[in-house]
Design a protein around this motif. Sequence first.
Motif: not given
Length: 132
Positions: A13-40
């Motif tokens: 019944g406890m909500n555990m912290p969520k692993m946060r995920t981010f995409l690093w992008k460039s306005p010069k390309w449609d795909g991400p240049v990297a993915r980053m996770t953060y473990d709280p």
Amino acid sequence: EIFEYKANFHIGGMNMPKMRTFLWKSPKWDGPVARMTYDPDKDEFHVYINMDYPDNINAGMISFYRHYRHLTELDAKESMIFVRSRIFPPDRQGLPQLLKDMGLTKYSEVDILAWFHGRTTKDIIYMEEITS
């Protein structure tokens, strides 16, 4: 896979912290240049570099790690160096007022980075959080 991430989960019944995920992008390309996770739970970042982004994109330190260090993944220490290179330091003058203006009660690398979308004047990349 560059888009893989962990979602919220429940234990007893406890909500555990969520692993946060981010995409690093460039306005010069449609795909991400990297993915980053953060473990709280561990207070750790990990950066995973997309080796398919075009060579002509200046992705700052990501380009450095890719082209000169030949890395596809940054460990927690290298990832923190990358994150701290994109935010103001914890000893910045006027920090309490700045945090208050941002709606933060304490210095948090992940929250400061997210507030600025990872932007810096050193390059053109920015980050977006994956929220679904």
